[in-house]
Design a protein around this motif. Structure first.
Motif, PDB file in Angstrom:
ATOM      1  N   VAL A   4      38.964 -44.627  34.572  1.00  0.00           N
ATOM      2  CA  VAL A   4      39.188 -45.345  33.317  1.00  0.00           C
ATOM      3  C   VAL A   4      39.925 -44.421  32.357  1.00  0.00           C
ATOM      4  O   VAL A   4      39.661 -43.226  32.307  1.00  0.00           O
ATOM      5  N   GLN A   5      40.873 -44.976  31.629  1.00  0.00           N
ATOM      6  CA  GLN A   5      41.656 -44.197  30.674  1.00  0.00           C
ATOM      7  C   GLN A   5      42.305 -45.131  29.664  1.00  0.00           C
ATOM      8  O   GLN A   5      42.220 -46.358  29.788  1.00  0.00           O
ATOM      9  N   SER A  28      35.179 -42.659  29.563  1.00  0.00           N
ATOM     10  CA  SER A  28      34.898 -41.972  30.832  1.00  0.00           C
ATOM     11  C   SER A  28      33.918 -42.813  31.644  1.00  0.00           C
ATOM     12  O   SER A  28      33.162 -43.615  31.090  1.00  0.00           O
ATOM     13  N   LEU A  29      33.913 -42.591  32.958  1.00  0.00           N
ATOM     14  CA  LEU A  29      32.914 -43.222  33.814  1.00  0.00           C
ATOM     15  C   LEU A  29      31.617 -42.428  33.831  1.00  0.00           C
ATOM     16  O   LEU A  29      30.588 -42.912  34.299  1.00  0.00           O
ATOM     17  N   SER A  30      31.678 -41.196  33.315  1.00  0.00           N
ATOM     18  CA  SER A  30      30.502 -40.326  33.297  1.00  0.00           C
ATOM     19  C   SER A  30      29.810 -40.382  31.933  1.00  0.00           C
ATOM     20  O   SER A  30      30.485 -40.455  30.897  1.00  0.00           O
ATOM     21  N   PRO A  31      28.479 -40.319  31.906  1.00  0.00           N
ATOM     22  CA  PRO A  31      27.777 -40.291  30.616  1.00  0.00           C
ATOM     23  C   PRO A  31      27.961 -38.967  29.881  1.00  0.00           C
ATOM     24  O   PRO A  31      27.655 -38.863  28.696  1.00  0.00           O
ATOM     25  N   ASN A  32      28.468 -37.953  30.582  1.00  0.00           N
ATOM     26  CA  ASN A  32      28.779 -36.659  29.974  1.00  0.00           C
ATOM     27  C   ASN A  32      30.283 -36.567  29.735  1.00  0.00           C
ATOM     28  O   ASN A  32      31.077 -36.845  30.641  1.00  0.00           O
ATOM     29  N   ILE A  33      30.679 -36.177  28.534  1.00  0.00           N
ATOM     30  CA  ILE A  33      32.092 -36.147  28.202  1.00  0.00           C
ATOM     31  C   ILE A  33      32.845 -35.169  29.103  1.00  0.00           C
ATOM     32  O   ILE A  33      32.413 -34.027  29.294  1.00  0.00           O
ATOM     33  N   PRO A  34      33.947 -35.579  29.733  1.00  0.00           N
ATOM     34  CA  PRO A  34      34.730 -34.672  30.572  1.00  0.00           C
ATOM     35  C   PRO A  34      35.289 -33.496  29.760  1.00  0.00           C
ATOM     36  O   PRO A  34      35.606 -33.650  28.573  1.00  0.00           O
ATOM     37  N   ASP A  35      35.411 -32.340  30.388  1.00  0.00           N
ATOM     38  CA  ASP A  35      35.897 -31.144  29.696  1.00  0.00           C
ATOM     39  C   ASP A  35      37.283 -31.364  29.102  1.00  0.00           C
ATOM     40  O   ASP A  35      37.564 -30.917  27.981  1.00  0.00           O
ATOM     41  N   LYS A  36      38.175 -32.043  29.840  1.00  0.00           N
ATOM     42  CA  LYS A  36      39.536 -32.250  29.344  1.00  0.00           C
ATOM     43  C   LYS A  36      39.545 -33.135  28.108  1.00  0.00           C
ATOM     44  O   LYS A  36      40.291 -32.887  27.152  1.00  0.00           O
ATOM     45  N   LEU A  37      38.721 -34.184  28.111  1.00  0.00           N
ATOM     46  CA  LEU A  37      38.649 -35.084  26.962  1.00  0.00           C
ATOM     47  C   LEU A  37      38.168 -34.330  25.732  1.00  0.00           C
ATOM     48  O   LEU A  37      38.701 -34.494  24.626  1.00  0.00           O
ATOM     49  N   LYS A  38      37.175 -33.479  25.926  1.00  0.00           N
ATOM     50  CA  LYS A  38      36.656 -32.681  24.816  1.00  0.00           C
ATOM     51  C   LYS A  38      37.679 -31.656  24.346  1.00  0.00           C
ATOM     52  O   LYS A  38      37.878 -31.477  23.136  1.00  0.00           O
ATOM     53  N   ALA A  39      38.355 -30.988  25.285  1.00  0.00           N
ATOM     54  CA  ALA A  39      39.343 -29.969  24.925  1.00  0.00           C
ATOM     55  C   ALA A  39      40.520 -30.580  24.166  1.00  0.00           C
ATOM     56  O   ALA A  39      41.022 -29.996  23.193  1.00  0.00           O
ATOM     57  N   ASP A  40      40.977 -31.770  24.607  1.00  0.00           N
ATOM     58  CA  ASP A  40      42.092 -32.432  23.924  1.00  0.00           C
ATOM     59  C   ASP A  40      41.718 -32.798  22.496  1.00  0.00           C
ATOM     60  O   ASP A  40      42.542 -32.703  21.575  1.00  0.00           O
ATOM     61  N   TYR A  41      40.482 -33.226  22.297  1.00  0.00           N
ATOM     62  CA  TYR A  41      40.042 -33.586  20.946  1.00  0.00           C
ATOM     63  C   TYR A  41      39.984 -32.345  20.053  1.00  0.00           C
ATOM     64  O   TYR A  41      40.432 -32.373  18.900  1.00  0.00           O
ATOM     65  N   ILE A  42      39.466 -31.250  20.573  1.00  0.00           N
ATOM     66  CA  ILE A  42      39.393 -30.014  19.792  1.00  0.00           C
ATOM     67  C   ILE A  42      40.793 -29.513  19.446  1.00  0.00           C
ATOM     68  O   ILE A  42      41.072 -29.110  18.310  1.00  0.00           O
ATOM     69  N   ASP A  43      41.704 -29.561  20.435  1.00  0.00           N
ATOM     70  CA  ASP A  43      43.088 -29.110  20.187  1.00  0.00           C
ATOM     71  C   ASP A  43      43.775 -29.957  19.129  1.00  0.00           C
ATOM     72  O   ASP A  43      44.595 -29.458  18.348  1.00  0.00           O
ATOM     73  N   SER A  44      43.456 -31.257  19.085  1.00  0.00           N
ATOM     74  CA  SER A  44      44.093 -32.141  18.106  1.00  0.00           C
ATOM     75  C   SER A  44      43.716 -31.780  16.676  1.00  0.00           C
ATOM     76  O   SER A  44      44.438 -32.109  15.735  1.00  0.00           O
ATOM     77  N   PRO A  59      34.633 -20.033  14.997  1.00  0.00           N
ATOM     78  CA  PRO A  59      33.497 -20.920  15.287  1.00  0.00           C
ATOM     79  C   PRO A  59      33.653 -22.291  14.625  1.00  0.00           C
ATOM     80  O   PRO A  59      34.232 -22.413  13.559  1.00  0.00           O
ATOM     81  N   TYR A  60      33.146 -23.292  15.279  1.00  0.00           N
ATOM     82  CA  TYR A  60      33.158 -24.648  14.741  1.00  0.00           C
ATOM     83  C   TYR A  60      31.937 -25.392  15.303  1.00  0.00           C
ATOM     84  O   TYR A  60      31.295 -24.955  16.258  1.00  0.00           O
ATOM     85  N   THR A  61      31.659 -26.518  14.679  1.00  0.00           N
ATOM     86  CA  THR A  61      30.557 -27.373  15.130  1.00  0.00           C
ATOM     87  C   THR A  61      31.129 -28.660  15.706  1.00  0.00           C
ATOM     88  O   THR A  61      31.944 -29.325  15.064  1.00  0.00           O
ATOM     89  N   LEU A  62      30.715 -28.993  16.926  1.00  0.00           N
ATOM     90  CA  LEU A  62      31.187 -30.205  17.579  1.00  0.00           C
ATOM     91  C   LEU A  62      29.995 -31.109  17.867  1.00  0.00           C
ATOM     92  O   LEU A  62      29.045 -30.707  18.534  1.00  0.00           O
ATOM     93  N   GLU A  63      30.049 -32.311  17.342  1.00  0.00           N
ATOM     94  CA  GLU A  63      28.991 -33.295  17.573  1.00  0.00           C
ATOM     95  C   GLU A  63      29.588 -34.492  18.309  1.00  0.00           C
ATOM     96  O   GLU A  63      30.648 -35.001  17.912  1.00  0.00           O
ATOM     97  N   ILE A  64      28.922 -34.932  19.358  1.00  0.00           N
ATOM     98  CA  ILE A  64      29.451 -36.015  20.200  1.00  0.00           C
ATOM     99  C   ILE A  64      28.348 -37.011  20.530  1.00  0.00           C
ATOM    100  O   ILE A  64      27.201 -36.622  20.764  1.00  0.00           O
ATOM    101  N   ILE A  67      30.899 -48.043  31.433  1.00  0.00           N
ATOM    102  CA  ILE A  67      31.947 -47.176  30.901  1.00  0.00           C
ATOM    103  C   ILE A  67      31.443 -46.606  29.588  1.00  0.00           C
ATOM    104  O   ILE A  67      30.880 -47.326  28.756  1.00  0.00           O
ATOM    105  N   TYR A  68      31.638 -45.309  29.403  1.00  0.00           N
ATOM    106  CA  TYR A  68      31.120 -44.624  28.218  1.00  0.00           C
ATOM    107  C   TYR A  68      32.269 -44.301  27.265  1.00  0.00           C
ATOM    108  O   TYR A  68      33.255 -43.680  27.651  1.00  0.00           O
ATOM    109  N   LEU A  69      32.118 -44.746  26.027  1.00  0.00           N
ATOM    110  CA  LEU A  69      33.100 -44.476  24.978  1.00  0.00           C
ATOM    111  C   LEU A  69      32.531 -43.372  24.091  1.00  0.00           C
ATOM    112  O   LEU A  69      31.437 -43.506  23.547  1.00  0.00           O
ATOM    113  N   PHE A  70      33.302 -42.288  23.943  1.00  0.00           N
ATOM    114  CA  PHE A  70      32.802 -41.131  23.209  1.00  0.00           C
ATOM    115  C   PHE A  70      33.349 -41.087  21.784  1.00  0.00           C
ATOM    116  O   PHE A  70      34.535 -41.279  21.560  1.00  0.00           O
ATOM    117  N   TYR A  71      32.414 -40.851  20.855  1.00  0.00           N
ATOM    118  CA  TYR A  71      32.744 -40.653  19.449  1.00  0.00           C
ATOM    119  C   TYR A  71      32.252 -39.248  19.061  1.00  0.00           C
ATOM    120  O   TYR A  71      31.292 -38.737  19.625  1.00  0.00           O
TER     121      TYR A  71
END
Length: 248
Positions: free
Chosen positions: A88-89, A186-202, A208-213, A238-242
């Motif tokens: 899913v994407q 994502s199909l996984s209940p845990n956020i994929p590393d790439k999805l998280k990394a892309d959000y942080i890069d954006s 240091p920073y705080t990330l809440e998901i 399907i899991y939608l991450f905020y």
């Protein structure tokens, strides 16, 4: 039956105990005792048959029609049609103004999956017995006529848009904290590393920073038919991450 792997059984009198002859790459003839079984598989590929079972008790059957029905049921049970969501994407489809939640359908079986329908479902709320449909708009990339005859050939994959990103957010963001932003699916209940990394890069932040998901699930129900006339239903989460990220 439409494109059914047809089976014919004929009485042949005295023949050798067992002779196997391949007439064409798509046909198999099994002669055993008084059973002459010819399998015609117009889809090609292998069909799993048990020689000990497929003609067992054929001579004692009530009629040829009854024998054919038994063999058809056996072939159907031995060759199940299995369709699943493998990915899913968010995809920008030609003709659409925004990205659409898009699933990849994978047919892992030897037979096609036909008349495919996809329904998006909300989570069951308190005091509800059934999930409610999510009223998502159709993509302009696929004509409605094509959707009515949608099929996935054997051992194939295809992508299908489910609904626009903006509507998906409107319908699901209420379950996430107010200041959280939509990150992706994502199909996984845990956020994929790439999805998280892309959000942080954006956000352009350095540690240091705080990330809440937080994830918000929805259901995608697949309905499809088989060439044997059967109907299958399967539901995938399907899991939608905020999330929210802030510098410390």
């Amino acid at each position: 039956m439409k494109r059914l792997a047809l089976a014919f059984a004929l009485s042949v009198g005295q023949l050798s105990d067992e002779v196997i002859a391949a007439n064409t790459p798509k046909n198999l003839q099994n002669i055993k005792g008084d059973c002459n079984l010819v399998i015609n598989n117009p889809e090609g590929g292998s069909i799993e048959l048990s020689r000990d079972i497929i003609c067992s008790g054929l001579a004692a059957s009530e009629s040829t029609a009854a024998s054919l029905q038994k063999m058809a049921r056996f072939i159907e049970a031995s060759n199940p049609t299995e369709l699943k969501i493998s990915d899913v994407q968010l995809v920008q489809w030609a003709g659409d103004d925004e990205r659409h939640l898009t699933v990849t359908l994978k047919n892992t079986s030897n037979l096609p999956a036909e008349k495919i329908k996809i329904i998006a479902l909300d989570v069951i709320r308190e005091n509800e017995k059934e999930s409610r449909l999510l009223p998502l708009s159709k993509s302009k990339a696929l004509p409605q006529k094509a959707m009515e005859t949608l099929a996935v050939p054997r051992h194939s994959t295809t992508q299908l848009p489910i609904g626009p990103e903006s509507e998906l957010i409107i319908l699901t963001k209420r379950r996430a904290p107010v200041r959280y932003e939509f990150i992706g699916p994502s199909l996984s209940p845990n956020i994929p590393d790439k999805l998280k990394a892309d959000y942080i890069d954006s956000k352009g932040l350095k540690p240091p920073y705080t990330l809440e998901i937080q994830s918000t699930p929805i259901g995608i129900q697949l309905q499809y038919s088989t060439i044997f006339g059967g109907n299958n239903t399967a539901t995938t989460a399907i899991y939608l991450f905020y999330g929210r990220i802030a510098a410390n």
